[in-house]
Write an enzyme that holds these catalytic residues in place. Structure first.
Site, PDB file in Angstrom:
ATOM      1  CD  GLU A  69      -0.818  29.143 -50.791  1.00 65.19           C
ATOM      2  OE1 GLU A  69      -1.939  29.670 -50.655  1.00 65.19           O
ATOM      3  OE2 GLU A  69       0.233  29.802 -50.952  1.00 65.19           O
ATOM      4  CE  LYS A 104      -0.383  35.472 -48.191  1.00 61.00           C
ATOM      5  NZ  LYS A 104      -1.534  34.551 -48.412  1.00 61.00           N
TER       6      LYS A 104
END
Length: 209
Positions: free
Chosen positions: A40, A129
């Site tokens: 990411e 998340k």
């Protein structure tokens, strides 16, 4: 389901906030070598789309590259155009999640409450998340996890490292986003690789125990 969501990789997401484009491919290589295949690049990094593009092609099927801190539908479009395949957000925005799925990308929105978690799931999120995980703690995540569908994988992000993975895994989390415990701006590539090896070893030890 977990293998499908994470494309067969360990559910460990390397969060490379502050990565510069000239660091992108060398850092990608050491992460893959260590066994981390989910990458990411937060959009508040320098030239993040350039870094994503620089990693996406050489990653091939060895890793899945995407963006974090994705806040708008336009961001999703830009990340997809750069070759990104994962959209990670700090919040649960149904419009962003819908745009992500329409583009054929994986959606990992950030949540903190049961309400946010269900909003994200209803919008089509592939995984949740929990952020910041260190404020919720394993106990908070465990409590929320009891009222979520087990088909949706949970990640803990924020304050997670090799020393406390076991506590979160016991709470129902399947994986982690690792930020400053793995990468900081200006860190030499060899150090990123060393930390990645340590994190993978800790994860494998807990999962295999």
């Amino acid at each position: 389901m977990t293998d499908t969501v994470f494309a067969g990789h360990r559910p460990l997401v390397a969060i490379l906030r502050g990565l510069k484009p000239d660091e992108a491919e060398p850092v990608l290589d050491v992460l893959i070598e260590a066994g981390i295949g989910l990458i990411e690049v937060p959009l508040n990094s320098p030239d993040p789309l350039v870094s994503i593009a620089a990693m996406a092609e050489p990653a091939g099927d060895r890793a899945v590259v995407g963006a974090g801190t994705v806040l708008t539908v336009d961001d999703v479009t830009a990340v997809a155009a750069a070759g990104g395949r994962i959209i990670v957000s700090p919040n649960a925005n149904p419009a962003v999640i819908a745009a992500t799925k329409a583009a054929g990308l994986a959606s990992f929105p950030g949540v903190f409450t049961a309400t946010e978690a269900h909003v994200a799931i209803d919008a089509g999120a592939d995984a949740l998340k929990f952020f910041p995980a260190d404020l919720l703690g394993p106990g908070g995540i465990k409590a929320i996890a009891t009222i979520l569908p087990p088909r949706v994988p949970l990640l803990a992000v924020g304050g997670v490292g090799a020393s406390n993975m076991g506590d979160y895994l016991a709470a129902g989390v399947v994986g982690f986003g690792i930020g400053t415990n793995l990468f900081k701006p200006g860190m030499i590539t060899a150090e990123v690789g060393r930390r990645a090896v340590e994190i993978v070893a800790a994860y494998d030890a807990v999962v295999g125990s």
